[in-house]
Design a protein around this motif. Sequence first.
Motif, PDB file in Angstrom:
ATOM      1  N   ARG B  27      46.304  32.294  40.375  1.00  0.00           N
ATOM      2  CA  ARG B  27      46.336  30.948  38.807  1.00  0.00           C
ATOM      3  C   ARG B  27      45.142  30.267  39.391  1.00  0.00           C
ATOM      4  NH1 ARG B  27      45.770  33.834  34.873  1.00  0.00           N
ATOM      5  NH2 ARG B  27      43.665  32.102  34.593  1.00  0.00           N
ATOM      6  N   GLN B  28      45.333  29.463  40.221  1.00  0.00           N
ATOM      7  CA  GLN B  28      44.647  28.039  40.239  1.00  0.00           C
ATOM      8  C   GLN B  28      43.045  28.366  40.576  1.00  0.00           C
ATOM      9  OE1 GLN B  28      45.599  26.189  44.238  1.00  0.00           O
ATOM     10  NE2 GLN B  28      43.131  25.267  43.416  1.00  0.00           N
ATOM     11  N   ASP B  31      41.798  30.099  37.232  1.00  0.00           N
ATOM     12  CA  ASP B  31      41.100  29.327  36.624  1.00  0.00           C
ATOM     13  C   ASP B  31      40.260  28.470  36.686  1.00  0.00           C
ATOM     14  OD1 ASP B  31      43.828  29.557  34.907  1.00  0.00           O
ATOM     15  OD2 ASP B  31      44.865  27.940  36.342  1.00  0.00           O
ATOM     16  N   GLU B  32      40.109  28.137  38.026  1.00  0.00           N
ATOM     17  CA  GLU B  32      38.782  27.842  38.068  1.00  0.00           C
ATOM     18  C   GLU B  32      37.647  28.235  38.100  1.00  0.00           C
ATOM     19  OE1 GLU B  32      41.046  24.604  41.544  1.00  0.00           O
ATOM     20  OE2 GLU B  32      39.796  26.306  42.131  1.00  0.00           O
ATOM     21  N   GLY B  34      37.203  30.837  36.198  1.00  0.00           N
ATOM     22  CA  GLY B  34      37.373  30.911  34.816  1.00  0.00           C
ATOM     23  C   GLY B  34      38.016  32.885  34.399  1.00  0.00           C
ATOM     24  N   GLY B  57      51.749  33.680  34.522  1.00  0.00           N
ATOM     25  CA  GLY B  57      50.101  32.979  34.668  1.00  0.00           C
ATOM     26  C   GLY B  57      48.969  34.314  35.046  1.00  0.00           C
TER      27      GLY B  57
END
Lengths: 263, 318
Positions: B27-28, B31-32, B34, B57
């Motif tokens: 997920r991290q 997120d980075e 997009g 997530g």
Amino acid sequence: MKILVTVKEVATVEDEFEIDGTEIAEQYLGADLNEWDDYAIEEAVQLQEDGIADEVVTVTIGPEDCEQTIRQALAKGADRAVRVWDDTLEDVDLLDVNAKTEILSAVIEEEDPDLVLSGVQAGDDSFAATGVSVAENIGFQWGAVVNHLEHDLDDGIASVRRELEGGVEELTDIELPAVLTIQTGINEPRYASLRGIRQAQQKPMDVKALADIGVDESTIETELELTDMYEPESESDVTTWEGSADETASELGDLLRDKGVAQ
Amino acid sequence: MTDVLAVADHRRGELRDVSYEIITAGRQLADETGGDLHLAVISGTVDEFAEKLNREGVDAIHTVSHGEEFNHDVYSQAITQLYDDLAPQFVVTPNSVNGLDYAPAVANELDLPIVTDTVDLETDGETLIATREMYGGKVETTNELEGDAIVTIRGAEWPAAEGTGDAAIEAFEADIDEDAVGSTVSGFEEVGGGDVDISEAELLVSIGRGIEEEENLDLIRDLADTLDATLSSSRPIVDNGWLPKNRQVGQSGKVVTPDVYIAIGISGAVQHVAGMKGSDTIVAINTDPNAPIMDIADYAIVDDLFDVVPELIEEFEG
Ligand SMILES: Cc1cc2nc3c(=O)[nH]c(=O)nc-3n(C[C@H](O)[C@H](O)[C@H](O)COP(=O)(O)OP(=O)(O)OC[C@H]3O[C@@H](n4cnc5c(N)ncnc54)[C@H](O)[C@@H]3O)c2cc1C
């Protein structure tokens, strides 16, 4: 059958050391045979003693300096060694898995072994990926983290145990030719005998450049770039007891009594 | 915008903890970049697993129903096909024994760089910065690579994902070529039973390679007897045949949670720490003040065990 063992000389680090850029400063480094490869060599030599293997060949990627270490493998019973090195590898900080795969695959294809034994990981960079990557690359079967191998290799099958987490072992049959990555504890690696050490001096060691094994420089360009190295930030709030051994022992004694685990 | 594909781990009908941690790591990264986080769960009771994995997530879960247990050829083929279908930038897998049995093969098949045993990951959508250790944990390194990659993550470095998600759960029809399956699992065996259960002990005296010679083990036996403690060890001691397998603490040994764990001549490699970090109080006796064990120890004696241990025995005998 023919067995090929991948052998690496790993860098060892002293207790106190300094970092110089993206490397540990030279004066704090030693060199040793990779612990996991030692078990792989032993397994191959035992297969030879059991009459299963006719020839045990080692392959190493490394500069001339590491010949001492390769001779250790020869002294333990391997028949001959292949060492691959090239000026182009000299300046690489970290040879990544893909680069190692290309080089080792080329040697394996030339040697055409029935079984390749490789250490689970190297004690210095600890990627733990090269053996499986090589197997896939050359179309061999494979098994990672093998801590037992049946020595009959019946009908072209290697019956192995793979050591999983939590004290569980998986029993697996793997078709040959295969690459097995060998876990410590599979056997008891022997010490090289004096006679073995003498004989090792006479055993053939082939030195090859990338061009000799048909590897183009461009294919081994490492994609992973080492950009920083530092001592891990310690999150610990450890209390270090100072003093002589009897003083520190008595501190520990007090703690054990306080915790009620010893009288 | 680029997606991330993470792969769950399970064994004998149970999802392993790292499967939830990989959601957090994935997920991290997503997120980075997009993008979306896709999760793959392969073999076993995939629908049941998918329900459990549907945590906050996760955008999509792809189930590949094929066989009961892990088989690296099935995993490799399924992941390769999912990769072709989803075109993610990163494939994230556990750095577990099984992860290491398929991730390098997938990387090679897909011609992707692989970086294993990462403890931290960061990306701006193009460059991936991966943090990992070298030399048995003595140093940490950052490593950069461009473009697509496969990364394996170390267990217990990312928190487990929680909450309930609303991921789309879809069966992925992987085309598994049975002829390419070259290995067969015939069973599992638990090892390391026997006389003592070190996981029940309140006080563990644990010895590592610092003991040097088998004869020297008598000193540690004396200590354990004197303290009425249970004797355990790091892996090399068991590998050498000096103690039976049921005494081994660690990833491939036992998980222990004593009130006090005394680590004597043990460096604290990650696979050892995996088995003892839950101890209430950890005491390290080690000549190396920078040994990784110091990071998790509560108390330390930086000294030669051959000097300290006899004093400790005397302390309780005399
Ligand atoms: C897949 C896999 C699974 C593994 N599973 C496990 C596992 O379950 N359990 C496990 O323990 N390991 C496991 N390992 C091995 C692990 O990586 C380490 O190799 C091992 O834990 C190291 O053991 P050690 O700390 O005893 O030895 P070393 O790392 O050699 O450390 C010895 C320590 O003793 C200290 N020392 C030396 N002399 C003295 C002295 N006189 N007095 C005081 N201190 C001294 C040194 O400073 C050093 O810190 C596994 C590895 C792999 C790849």
